[in-house]
Each structure stands twice: as C-alpha cells, then as structure tokens.
Scaffold this motif. Sequence first.
Motif, short mmCIF file in Angstrom:
data_model
loop_
_atom_site.label_atom_id
_atom_site.label_comp_id
_atom_site.label_asym_id
_atom_site.label_seq_id
_atom_site.Cartn_x
_atom_site.Cartn_y
_atom_site.Cartn_z
N ASP A 174 3.06 2.02 5.55
CA ASP A 174 2.54 3.40 5.59
C ASP A 174 2.56 4.00 4.15
N ILE A 175 1.38 4.42 3.75
CA ILE A 175 1.05 4.85 2.57
C ILE A 175 1.92 5.81 1.60
N GLU A 176 2.68 6.44 2.57
CA GLU A 176 3.56 7.42 1.95
C GLU A 176 4.81 6.67 1.14
N THR A 177 5.11 5.69 1.83
CA THR A 177 6.29 4.78 1.04
C THR A 177 5.92 4.17 -0.09
N CYS A 178 4.27 3.83 -0.40
CA CYS A 178 4.07 3.44 -1.47
C CYS A 178 3.56 4.27 -2.55
N GLU A 179 3.31 5.52 -1.86
CA GLU A 179 2.86 6.74 -3.00
C GLU A 179 4.15 7.50 -3.51
N GLY A 180 5.24 7.32 -2.62
CA GLY A 180 6.45 7.71 -3.02
C GLY A 180 6.95 7.03 -4.33
N ALA A 181 7.03 5.66 -3.84
CA ALA A 181 7.52 4.89 -4.88
C ALA A 181 6.58 4.95 -6.27
N ALA A 182 5.24 5.17 -6.04
CA ALA A 182 4.47 5.53 -6.96
C ALA A 182 4.91 6.63 -8.12
N THR A 183 5.69 7.53 -7.58
CA THR A 183 5.86 8.69 -8.52
C THR A 183 6.73 7.93 -9.65
N ILE A 184 7.20 7.06 -9.42
CA ILE A 184 8.40 6.04 -10.72
C ILE A 184 7.18 5.73 -11.56
N GLY A 185 6.17 5.38 -11.37
CA GLY A 185 5.16 5.02 -12.23
C GLY A 185 4.55 5.98 -13.01
N LEU A 186 4.39 7.32 -12.35
CA LEU A 186 4.04 8.44 -13.04
C LEU A 186 5.12 8.90 -14.37
N GLU A 187 6.41 8.84 -13.73
CA GLU A 187 7.40 9.14 -14.73
C GLU A 187 7.58 8.16 -15.77
N LEU A 188 7.27 6.68 -15.40
CA LEU A 188 7.27 5.84 -16.48
C LEU A 188 5.91 6.08 -17.69
N VAL A 189 4.80 6.79 -17.10
CA VAL A 189 3.88 6.81 -18.04
C VAL A 189 3.88 8.10 -18.61
#
Length: 329
Positions: free
Chosen positions: A151-166
């Motif tokens: 489910d893409i929502e689980t991937c894009e939710g986790a991806a918000t961690i990447g936004l915070e790192l960047v």
Amino acid sequence: MPETRLDTARIRAARRMIDPIFLDTPLFRCEPLEPGLGCAVSIKLETANPVRSFKARGTEIVTSLLADHGPRAVVCASAGNLGQALAWSGRGRGLDVTVVASRFATAAKLDRIRALDATLELVDGDHEMARDRAAAIARRDGTRLLEDSLDIETCEGAATIGLELVDSAPVPSFDTVLIALGGGALAGGVGHVMKALAPGVEVICVQPLGAPAMTRSWRERRVVTTDSTDTIADGVAGRRPIPAVLDDLLLVADDAILVQEASIIAGMRMLLDHAGLVVEPSAALGIAAILEDRARFAGRHIAIIVCGSNVDVDAYRRWVGAAPDHHGR
C-alpha cells in the motif's frame, strides 16, 4: 530520477494527514557513538511517539482516507509495530481495527495492540501466515486490507522521514543513510526522497543474515523467497518480498547488505551505552552494518534511522545484559 510508485509532491501533502506527534522527530549528531564506529553518526529517532515506531506515519494516512470515504473497518498483518500504529490511528478516527499476528510475536507488542482496543487474532505460524489470514478476513468481511509496503500510503508515510532528513539543513551534512530493510516501505520511501532531493547521498539497506529475502531479491533483481527466518529482528523477518516493492527498491537503493545476529546485539548495546536508547533489534541494523565493515564507512557521516523501540524487556536483558525496569530506571 527513474519512476517509482511514489510521488514527492504527494509525500509533502501527506504530512498534513499525519498527527504532528509523529512528525519532526529528533535528528541529532551522536558523538559518543563515533569513536567506536570510526565515522560521524547522526540519529533520526523514530521512537519518541505513542507507538514507539515510525509505522504510524503510514497508518495515519490510511485511516485519514478511510475516515473520509472508505469502509469503517480495516485489517492488517503485523509483527507488532504496524498493528500498534494502525490500532492507534484507527481508534482516534472511530474505525474498527483487526490485527493478525503470529502467536510467537513479541508479547509486549501484542499486549499493546490489545490495549489500543484493536481485535487481535493470532495464528500458529509466522508473519507470512498472518498475511494470508489477514487477506482472507478482508475477503470474507469486505474490510479494507492494509498491506504494509504494498500500500503506497505506508511507503509515502515512511518517506516523510526522508523529507525531514533532507530539510534539516540547506545541504544534508550526511553522505550516507543506513535503513533497516524488511518489507521495504521504509527503505523505498526514504530512498525515493533521497534520490529525488539529495541524489548525492548513498542509500544502503540493511537486513539480518537470518532473514535475507529482500536483500537477495535486490541482488538478483528478481523476487527470491525463503522457507524460514532465523533472527531476533522480528520487525524485518519477512520471507516473501512483494514484486512492486522490489521494483521501487531497485531504483533507489545503492546497496543492500546482510549482518549477523552478534552485530545486531552489539549495536543494541552501543545504542544503550552511548546514546541512552533502548531499541528493538531492527533499529540496531545500521550500527551493525558499520561494526561489520568499519573500513567502508571510515571518515564518512552516516544517518541512521532508529525505527522502533518495542522490545520485550526480558529478552532485551538476555541479549544486551542490562535494561531499565518497567518504570524506565
């Protein structure tokens, strides 16, 4: 960058659906770890929230969408962390949540799922059997099936961690990010953001030698399944990689490596001794990777996502030799 299933603009928009209690988690340079590792280390701490793992970033999105225009019931299979997150997010939005787990899962995780008012069904097998049972329940009852990583929502939710790192600095100070690899939502999500917004950062996935299916699949560029798993890192102990998730991972991961159990335990001990962090085994995979190949990481600045701290206290004491009591002392 090559196209994954994820969308960077959608990931930015997803932050608005997630309770702020799960966002903007601490990111800090952890100098006490560095002499023993031979490199600079920054920790992204995903455990300082009500479910003590990153998983609620995804379940917040899923349950927000269901609360607006979906079935009022949702079911998932979980080794423990996803189930807690879905129970927490669903309870807050008035959804009926069912979690299917192995009866051999960490007892503390199962207790917490029950405490969050979810229906818990246990199977006499491993996580893959739980996945099959959750799918059967969804078909029978017309319930929304939440499939972690698919489910893409689980991937894009986790991806918000990447936004915070960047977004933590005009240019990220780290040159490498080490990401625990299980089903692939965390690695695929954070990896997507790195390749889109910080392509100079090396994305390295880390998995236990005793649960190598996704790493073998990444190396062979095809789905490789295993008959069993043998690792204390229950949160990443899958046997059947999802093809679409592997396709994403092939586009965003620069490497996928396997580490030994002794290194995972040593990593947990280091995080306790030098960072004051009690973590579950999956969260120590990044430290384990450095311990096993100090020369590779020497002189570099590594970002490590500490992804979960739902650990059985008695097991933790056996592995690490010390732990706080139930009052945190």
